[in-house]
Design a protein around this motif. Structure first.
Motif, short mmCIF file in Angstrom:
data_model
loop_
_atom_site.label_atom_id
_atom_site.label_comp_id
_atom_site.label_asym_id
_atom_site.label_seq_id
_atom_site.Cartn_x
_atom_site.Cartn_y
_atom_site.Cartn_z
N UNK A 34 7.47 19.04 -9.09
CA UNK A 34 7.90 17.81 -9.76
C UNK A 34 9.19 17.26 -9.17
N UNK A 35 9.86 18.04 -8.31
CA UNK A 35 11.11 17.58 -7.71
C UNK A 35 10.87 16.56 -6.59
N UNK A 36 9.67 16.54 -6.04
CA UNK A 36 9.34 15.54 -5.03
C UNK A 36 8.93 14.27 -5.75
N UNK A 37 9.63 13.16 -5.48
CA UNK A 37 9.28 11.92 -6.18
C UNK A 37 7.83 11.52 -5.94
N UNK A 38 7.11 11.21 -7.00
CA UNK A 38 5.69 10.83 -6.90
C UNK A 38 5.52 9.63 -5.97
N UNK A 39 6.48 8.74 -5.93
CA UNK A 39 6.39 7.55 -5.08
C UNK A 39 6.28 7.92 -3.60
N UNK A 40 6.73 9.12 -3.22
CA UNK A 40 6.60 9.58 -1.83
C UNK A 40 5.15 9.68 -1.40
N UNK A 41 4.24 9.82 -2.37
CA UNK A 41 2.82 9.97 -2.06
C UNK A 41 2.01 8.72 -2.38
N UNK A 42 2.70 7.61 -2.64
CA UNK A 42 2.01 6.36 -2.91
C UNK A 42 1.71 5.63 -1.60
N UNK A 43 0.49 5.09 -1.45
CA UNK A 43 0.19 4.29 -0.27
C UNK A 43 1.13 3.09 -0.20
N UNK A 44 1.53 2.62 0.93
CA UNK A 44 1.04 3.01 2.24
C UNK A 44 1.84 4.13 2.91
N UNK A 45 2.92 4.61 2.29
CA UNK A 45 3.75 5.64 2.93
C UNK A 45 3.29 7.06 2.63
N UNK A 46 2.40 7.22 1.69
CA UNK A 46 1.95 8.56 1.34
C UNK A 46 0.55 8.55 0.80
N UNK A 47 0.06 9.76 0.55
CA UNK A 47 -1.29 9.93 0.07
C UNK A 47 -1.42 11.35 -0.46
N UNK A 48 -2.16 11.54 -1.53
CA UNK A 48 -2.47 12.88 -2.01
C UNK A 48 -3.98 13.01 -2.04
N UNK A 49 -4.48 14.08 -1.44
CA UNK A 49 -5.92 14.31 -1.35
C UNK A 49 -6.32 15.55 -2.14
N UNK A 50 -7.50 15.47 -2.74
CA UNK A 50 -8.09 16.62 -3.44
C UNK A 50 -9.45 16.89 -2.77
#
Length: 170
Positions: A52-68
């Motif tokens: 939770x220490x990593x800001x969720x916005x870091x994984x928001x497109x277009x600069x980020x992505x989270x895959x399952x």
């Protein structure tokens, strides 16, 4: 949620082939998988970064992505990618559940992450005691590099990088 395009389908060496879905960082399965990763890290090292220490916005497109990754309808792994700069991406919080390990899913996720961003280089950090992860990254063509995270202890952490588009052994 969105599915990753079919052009990035699983290679034949993974059976059964996982499906991969991009989800928001606050998705319940992301939280479950990242907390399972943290629990393993606590058991291995006695300490672990709080996901939770990593800001969720870091994984928001277009600069980020989270895959399952799912096998059937069961989520078996996941991980995030975020851009460190316009040419460099970082894989973050990658985890494959114990029952799904040694089936190529972790490596498949690495390739999905690399293909999902237009970076020229991708970086990854893991603990030095995580020999399975280190072996995976080595097989996928990652090479040791200096730490890119301020304050990391090189006696505990290993940073690795790979030029995108470079070949990797299976």
């Amino acid at each position: 949620m969105m599915s990753v395009p079919a052009a990035t389908g699983a290679p034949a060496w993974i059976r059964p082939a996982p499906s991969v879905t991009a989800v928001p960082c606050n998705h319940p399965e992301v939280r479950r998988l990242t907390q399972a990763l943290r629990a393993e890290q606590l058991g291995l090292y006695g300490f672990a970064d709080d996901p939770d220490a990593t800001p969720a916005v870091d994984f928001d497109p277009p600069v980020g992505l989270f895959l399952i990754a799912h096998v059937g309808d069961k989520p078996v792994g996941g991980g995030g990618v975020r851009l460190l700069d316009e040419h460099t991406a970082e894989i973050k919080r990658m985890y494959v559940s114990g029952v799904a390990r040694a089936q190529g899913i972790g490596r498949y996720l690495l390739e999905q992450h690399a293909a999902s961003r237009r970076a020229r280089r991708i970086m990854r950090e893991t603990g030095r005691r995580n020999t399975a992860a280190l072996a995976l990254y080595n097989r996928a063509g990652y090479l040791p590099c200096p730490s890119y995270v301020a304050g990391r202890d090189p006696r505990a952490n290993r940073a690795m990088a790979k030029a995108l588009g470079s070949s990797s052994a299976r």
